[in-house]
Design a protein around this motif. Structure first.
Motif, PDB file in Angstrom:
ATOM      1  N   SER A 172       0.846  -1.193   0.000  1.00  0.00           N
ATOM      2  CA  SER A 172       0.000   0.000   0.000  1.00  0.00           C
ATOM      3  C   SER A 172       0.879   1.240   0.000  1.00  0.00           C
ATOM      4  O   SER A 172       2.070   1.182   0.358  1.00  0.00           O
ATOM      5  N   THR A 176       1.814  -0.059   4.958  1.00  0.00           N
ATOM      6  CA  THR A 176       1.243  -0.777   6.101  1.00  0.00           C
ATOM      7  C   THR A 176       0.528  -2.061   5.712  1.00  0.00           C
ATOM      8  O   THR A 176       0.131  -2.838   6.586  1.00  0.00           O
ATOM      9  N   LYS A 177       0.335  -2.294   4.404  1.00  0.00           N
ATOM     10  CA  LYS A 177      -0.320  -3.512   3.950  1.00  0.00           C
ATOM     11  C   LYS A 177       0.468  -4.116   2.796  1.00  0.00           C
ATOM     12  O   LYS A 177       1.039  -3.393   1.972  1.00  0.00           O
ATOM     13  N   TYR A 179       0.017  -6.933  -0.377  1.00  0.00           N
ATOM     14  CA  TYR A 179      -0.981  -7.638  -1.171  1.00  0.00           C
ATOM     15  C   TYR A 179      -0.297  -8.736  -1.976  1.00  0.00           C
ATOM     16  O   TYR A 179       0.785  -8.535  -2.523  1.00  0.00           O
ATOM     17  N   CYS A 190      -4.574  -9.856   1.563  1.00  0.00           N
ATOM     18  CA  CYS A 190      -4.031  -8.659   2.190  1.00  0.00           C
ATOM     19  C   CYS A 190      -3.611  -8.982   3.622  1.00  0.00           C
ATOM     20  O   CYS A 190      -4.319  -9.701   4.336  1.00  0.00           O
ATOM     21  N   TRP A 191      -2.449  -8.497   4.015  1.00  0.00           N
ATOM     22  CA  TRP A 191      -1.969  -8.612   5.394  1.00  0.00           C
ATOM     23  C   TRP A 191      -1.590  -7.221   5.915  1.00  0.00           C
ATOM     24  O   TRP A 191      -1.090  -6.385   5.149  1.00  0.00           O
ATOM     25  N   ASP A 192      -1.763  -6.989   7.196  1.00  0.00           N
ATOM     26  CA  ASP A 192      -1.161  -5.826   7.838  1.00  0.00           C
ATOM     27  C   ASP A 192       0.316  -6.097   8.055  1.00  0.00           C
ATOM     28  O   ASP A 192       0.704  -7.198   8.479  1.00  0.00           O
TER      29      ASP A 192
END
Length: 296
Positions: A172, A176-177, A179, A190-192
């Motif tokens: 992102s 912070t993300k 993909y 999607c992961w943090d």
């Protein structure tokens, strides 16, 4: 869309350069190549195997996911990759200088060989996330994984496993993300991001309906995930909330539209690889691009 170059040998991994050129790999040719603004193609380095995703690192070198090679098929003017070939060289991450020096940086993680590294993206810490899609054979397929590594060759960790044919990977705009697109299932996950090489729980961003396979991806300046969509022959645009906004098709249908890249935040220019037909397109995107962590 405007045709920039033709006759490319299954192009992928486009990287926009500040001088108006584009770096890309030619998977079937086994090269890192450069397309000049007037469409002239020159070879930067011979990589062998199957060079796939590419990105500029913090040292100005190009980092390449090499999937080890494919069998190849030609059908009705379309080039298509197939199974693991007899001359498969194994998967690897390669570091390539712009004067053509090639170094194999990683070939394994914790004693497990890399099988088919596919796509990568650098973060603000100077490391990079990369996917390993694996290889397919007549009767079986590898499971895939997401990795995090440092560009100096000092550290590689497996972060997420198993994944089903993980292909495109992107971050992102605020980092912070992360993909990841899975090819066969047609899913974007999607992961943090909790830190370099550390992720929170996985969430499904978008699952595609019907027979739509996914390839590489890029994130634009609005945070949309722009994922190349095989069979459909398009780039699909997914909003940060998971909504499929639109699909941008190439003019001459190609089931192997494989990747997109952006010039940067001050430009709406994008480049798309139509790999089955060997074409590099330029187009004006609806949103500004995104400045990657490093550029050349």
């Amino acid at each position: 869309m405007r045709v920039i170059a033709t006759g490319l040998d299954f192009p992928e991994g486009p990287v926009a350069l500040r001088d108006g050129g584009v770096l890309l790999v030619e998977i079937r040719r086994g090269t890192l190549s450069r397309v000049s603004p007037d469409g002239e193609v020159s070879v930067v380095a011979e990589l062998g195997g199957g060079p796939n995703g590419a990105a500029i690192g913090p040292d100005g070198a190009v980092y390449v996911c090499n999937n080890g090679g494919f069998e190849w098929h030609d059908r009705d003017g379309i080039t298509a990759p197939g199974h693991q070939p007899a001359d498969y060289i194994g998967g690897r991450i390669q570091r390539v200088t712009l004067d053509g020096e090639v170094t194999d940086l990683y070939t394994e993680c914790d004693g497990r060989p890399l099988r088919g590294p596919n796509d990568l993206v650098f973060d603000a810490h100077g490391g990079f996330w990369f996917t390993d899609l694996g290889k397919s054979r007549e009767r079986d397929n590898d499971t895939g994984a997401l990795y995090y590594a440092k560009p100096d060759g000092s550290s590689i960790v497996e972060v997420a496993h198993p994944l089903v044919q993980p292909n495109g990977v992107g971050l992102s705009p605020d980092g912070t993300k992360v993909y990841v697109a899975e090819t066969g299932p047609g899913r974007v996950w999607c992961w943090d991001v909790e830190g370099p090489g550390r992720l929170g729980e996985r969430a499904l961003l978008h699952g595609f309906a019907g027979h739509q396979l996914l390839d590489s991806l890029a994130v634009d300046g609005d945070g949309n995930v722009c994922v190349a969509t095989l069979v459909t022959g398009a780039v699909s645009v997914i909003a940060p909330d998971g909504t499929l906004l639109r699909q941008v098709r190439v003019p001459d249908h190609d089931p192997f539209v494989t990747n997109i890249c952006f010039v940067g935040a001050d430009s709406r220019t994008a480049y798309v690889t139509s790999s089955g037909r060997g074409v590099l397109y330029e187009l004006e995107w609806d949103s500004p691009g995104l400045d990657l962590e490093h550029s050349a």
